[in-house]
Scaffold this motif. Structure first.
Motif, PDB file in Angstrom:
ATOM      1  N   ILE A  11      11.375  -1.535  10.097  1.00 59.30           N
ATOM      2  CA  ILE A  11      10.460  -0.470   9.688  1.00 59.30           C
ATOM      3  C   ILE A  11      10.801   0.776  10.507  1.00 59.30           C
ATOM      4  O   ILE A  11      10.914   0.699  11.735  1.00 59.30           O
ATOM      5  N   ASN A  12      10.957   1.874   9.836  1.00 58.87           N
ATOM      6  CA  ASN A  12      11.362   3.115  10.493  1.00 58.87           C
ATOM      7  C   ASN A  12      10.178   3.813  11.156  1.00 58.87           C
ATOM      8  O   ASN A  12       9.829   4.949  10.844  1.00 58.87           O
ATOM      9  N   ARG A  13       9.580   3.087  12.087  1.00 59.84           N
ATOM     10  CA  ARG A  13       8.468   3.595  12.894  1.00 59.84           C
ATOM     11  C   ARG A  13       8.573   2.957  14.273  1.00 59.84           C
ATOM     12  O   ARG A  13       9.084   1.840  14.420  1.00 59.84           O
ATOM     13  N   VAL A  18       3.880   0.163  14.721  1.00 56.74           N
ATOM     14  CA  VAL A  18       3.957  -1.002  13.832  1.00 56.74           C
ATOM     15  C   VAL A  18       3.064  -2.121  14.369  1.00 56.74           C
ATOM     16  O   VAL A  18       2.272  -2.711  13.624  1.00 56.74           O
ATOM     17  N   TRP A  31      -1.869  -4.496   3.430  1.00 54.27           N
ATOM     18  CA  TRP A  31      -0.436  -4.781   3.334  1.00 54.27           C
ATOM     19  C   TRP A  31      -0.099  -6.211   2.945  1.00 54.27           C
ATOM     20  O   TRP A  31       1.031  -6.490   2.535  1.00 54.27           O
ATOM     21  N   TRP A  95       7.452  -8.043  17.336  1.00 56.53           N
ATOM     22  CA  TRP A  95       7.956  -6.685  17.129  1.00 56.53           C
ATOM     23  C   TRP A  95       9.001  -6.388  18.188  1.00 56.53           C
ATOM     24  O   TRP A  95       8.725  -6.493  19.387  1.00 56.53           O
ATOM     25  N   SER A 102      13.043   2.693  15.433  1.00 56.52           N
ATOM     26  CA  SER A 102      12.618   1.751  14.400  1.00 56.52           C
ATOM     27  C   SER A 102      12.176   0.449  15.061  1.00 56.52           C
ATOM     28  O   SER A 102      12.396   0.232  16.247  1.00 56.52           O
ATOM     29  N   LYS A 140       6.060  -1.957   5.304  1.00 56.83           N
ATOM     30  CA  LYS A 140       7.065  -0.920   5.548  1.00 56.83           C
ATOM     31  C   LYS A 140       6.719   0.342   4.763  1.00 56.83           C
ATOM     32  O   LYS A 140       6.730   1.446   5.312  1.00 56.83           O
ATOM     33  N   LEU A 143       3.532   2.080   6.288  1.00 54.25           N
ATOM     34  CA  LEU A 143       3.772   2.739   7.576  1.00 54.25           C
ATOM     35  C   LEU A 143       4.748   3.904   7.460  1.00 54.25           C
ATOM     36  O   LEU A 143       4.548   4.946   8.083  1.00 54.25           O
ATOM     37  N   GLU A 144       5.791   3.749   6.667  1.00 56.80           N
ATOM     38  CA  GLU A 144       6.749   4.840   6.541  1.00 56.80           C
ATOM     39  C   GLU A 144       6.180   6.012   5.748  1.00 56.80           C
ATOM     40  O   GLU A 144       6.505   7.154   6.025  1.00 56.80           O
TER      41      GLU A 144
END
Length: 161
Positions: A11-13, A18, A31, A95, A102, A140, A143-144
């Motif tokens: 995930i790009n966070r 996250v 989600w 995580w 990310s 994903k 959040l993105e």
């Protein structure tokens, strides 16, 4: 027949964002495709010993179960377990940081079906894998898209007189 399913997504966070979102059971219906509702049995926020009841649909059946948080390492790992119903389950979120701020989220489900569930155990593993992939893809996207919305909101505010 034990069921063990591990699913991952990047995930790009940042990891903290996250973990904070995914690790809050109140966000689960946003989600998790199959989760309808969440009811805290102990006061939030989440911590070791917290108990949270979920209502979900899986393989055409309505399921109600209560998870207890058995391990929490803030921003790194959350483990919850239920011994209720025909399919006792342990769910682990992990995580880990990835390049470019990310996060790799790993979702692991392990359980030992009992009673009627032992008959459908062979189809549960692929069904859980499909559901977990959908859930992580939705997480994903949520959040993105949140990150993408913030700059636009700030730009609108900056243009106001």
């Amino acid at each position: 027949m034990a069921v063990h399913v591990v699913t991952e997504i990047v995930i790009n966070r940042p990891r903290g964002q996250v973990a904070s979102y995914a690790g809050d059971p109140s966000n689960a219906p946003r989600w998790y495709v199959n989760i309808e509702s969440v009811d805290w049995k102990t006061p939030p926020p989440v911590g070791v010993g917290s108990r949270v009841a979920f209502v979900a649909h899986f393989l055409g059946r309505k399921l109600a179960y209560t998870y207890e948080i058995v391990q929490l390492v803030a921003g790194e790992r959350l483990v919850m377990r239920t011994a209720e119903g025909p399919f006792p389950m342990e769910t682990t979120y992990a995580w880990t940081p990835e390049p470019n701020s990310s996060t790799r989220m790993t979702l692991r489900n392990c359980g030992e079906p009992a009673g009627f569930s032992t008959l459908i155990a062979p189809i549960m593993k692929p069904a859980m894998r499909r559901a977990n992939r959908k859930d992580l893809a939705k997480l994903k996207a949520v959040l993105e898209s949140q990150g993408a919305e913030k700059p636009r909101l700030r730009a609108r505010v900056a243009r106001q007189p």
